[in-house]
Design an enzyme around this catalytic site. Structure first.
Site, mmCIF file in Angstrom:
data_model
loop_
_atom_site.group_PDB
_atom_site.id
_atom_site.type_symbol
_atom_site.label_atom_id
_atom_site.label_comp_id
_atom_site.label_asym_id
_atom_site.label_seq_id
_atom_site.Cartn_x
_atom_site.Cartn_y
_atom_site.Cartn_z
ATOM 1 N N HIS A 159 0.845 -1.208 0.000
ATOM 2 C CA HIS A 159 0.000 0.000 0.000
ATOM 3 C C HIS A 159 0.881 1.259 0.000
ATOM 4 O O HIS A 159 0.862 2.053 0.951
ATOM 5 C CB HIS A 159 -0.870 -0.055 1.261
ATOM 6 N N GLU A 263 -0.676 1.075 -5.558
ATOM 7 C CA GLU A 263 -0.426 -0.124 -4.762
ATOM 8 C C GLU A 263 -0.360 -1.374 -5.636
ATOM 9 O O GLU A 263 -1.355 -1.777 -6.220
ATOM 10 C CB GLU A 263 -1.553 -0.286 -3.736
HETATM 11 C C1 BG6 Z 1 -6.955 1.946 -0.012
HETATM 12 C C2 BG6 Z 1 -8.365 1.497 -0.189
HETATM 13 O O1 BG6 Z 1 -6.096 0.989 -0.525
HETATM 14 O O2 BG6 Z 1 -6.698 2.144 1.359
HETATM 15 C C3 BG6 Z 1 -9.279 2.564 0.384
HETATM 16 O O3 BG6 Z 1 -8.642 1.249 -1.543
HETATM 17 C C4 BG6 Z 1 -8.924 2.851 1.828
HETATM 18 O O4 BG6 Z 1 -10.623 2.153 0.265
HETATM 19 C C5 BG6 Z 1 -7.453 3.176 1.923
HETATM 20 O O5 BG6 Z 1 -9.703 3.916 2.312
HETATM 21 C C6 BG6 Z 1 -6.950 3.448 3.332
HETATM 22 O O6 BG6 Z 1 -7.248 2.404 4.178
HETATM 23 P P1 BG6 Z 1 -6.900 2.479 5.703
HETATM 24 O O7 BG6 Z 1 -7.503 1.257 6.335
HETATM 25 O O8 BG6 Z 1 -5.395 2.468 5.809
HETATM 26 O O9 BG6 Z 1 -7.488 3.752 6.228
#
Ligand code: BG6
Length: 296
Positions: A159, A263
């Site tokens: 991510h 990602e």
């Molecule tokens: C992204 C998702 O990868 O991560 C989103 O596609 C999400 O939907 C974002 O809001 C952040 O996620 P988190 O759990 O780290 O707040």
């Protein structure tokens, strides 16, 4: 080199001889810093990031495993990003050698508590390495170590939060004309039209069957990030924009202007491993100076 990070959390600092560096927290096996040989930070980490378990660190490179997103039985993005990993001092040989001394191997195995929420035994090995030119390489290897003969299935993403000067000046190349699932529309399937992607509102898309190379062009910084990936067919593009930014407690109201998540992932087709089988997913990031006119 082992050091203390924010709130006394352990981190590993990698340094490459020409001056680039990276930092990896054992909490989440989370890369929180990647700097080029001029000392410039290339990843975005929120000023409001909490560094407080069980909340994942906001920014850098969280590992989403064994579930990407919130659709499924587990917590959003799985649990690997909020577990304490350990340094793997005796990793099995890597299929591709790492031509650099600046690397660390981390490992995650399930605790008894983890087995209650995901009833499988596994070994997740992550190698984080800095290449001689300052490239950042992440290699994940997941092995099914179940002794009950059962396969398991998972989805995955690196991510990565890239640091950009101004989101409205950024373009992404490599995803145009591809199919994607729109996370803002219950994962409905669409086809991207036209040219390179630019950004003027919230985006949360899972691009499918993407090429092994994706580029993020930052005109203002005169920098291009290149993502090369292997074993990871999908690519998520996420920016929360102003409204969602305000709703996140660990993210500044205006910080969405200075980040973009692209990602490398395996989501649409989940990965199934039988006992003894191993899966590998790799991403290699480089940041190269781009002349003002490049790609125009
Ligand atoms: C992204 C998702 O990868 O991560 C989103 O596609 C999400 O939907 C974002 O809001 C952040 O996620 P988190 O759990 O780290 O707040």
């Amino acid at each position: 080199e082992l050091a203390k990070g924010v709130n006394g959390l352990d981190k590993i600092v990698l340094r490459e001889s020409r001056g680039s560096s990276a930092e990896v927290y054992l909490y989440g096996a989370h890369v929180t810093s990647w700097k080029n040989d001029h000392g410039e930070e290339l990843l975005f980490v929120s000023n409001k990031a909490l560094y407080k378990p069980p909340k994942a660190i906001r920014g850098g490179i969280p590992i989403c495993f064994p579930q990407f997103g919130g659709l499924g039985p587990l917590e959003q993005h799985g649990f690997a990003r909020n577990r304490f990993w350990t340094v793997d001092t005796d990793p099995p040989p890597f299929p591709t050698p790492t031509y650099s001394k600046a690397y660390v191997d981390l490992i995650l195995r399930p605790s008894e508590e983890d087995i209650k929420i995901w009833p499988h035994s596994y070994e997740f090995r992550l190698r984080v390495a800095l290449g001689p030119g300052g490239d950042l390489m992440l290699t994940s290897r997941v092995r099914n170590t179940n002794t009950d003969g059962k396969p398991f299935t998972f989805t995955f993403a690196y991510h990565t939060y890239f640091s950009v000067s101004d989101i409205s000046e950024v373009r992404v190349e490599g995803l145009e004309t591809l199919d994607y699932l729109d996370n803002l529309k219950y994962r409905e399937r669409f086809t991207e039209q036209g040219d390179a992607l630019t950004f003027e509102s919230e985006v949360d898309k899972i691009y499918l069957s993407t090429p092994t190379k994706i580029a993020i062009l930052d005109h203002e910084k005169k920098r291009t990030f290149v993502i090369r990936k292997d074993g990871l067919p999908d690519a998520v593009v996420w920016n929360p924009w102003d409204k969602k930014a305000k709703a996140m407690a660990d993210f500044g109201d205006d910080e969405y202007k200075h980040m973009l998540c692209v990602e490398a992932a395996a989501i649409e087709k989940s990965i199934t491993l039988k006992p003894g089988e191993e899966w590998k997913g790799r991403q290699e990031l480089s940041a190269v100076p781009s002349s003002y006119c490049s790609g125009q």
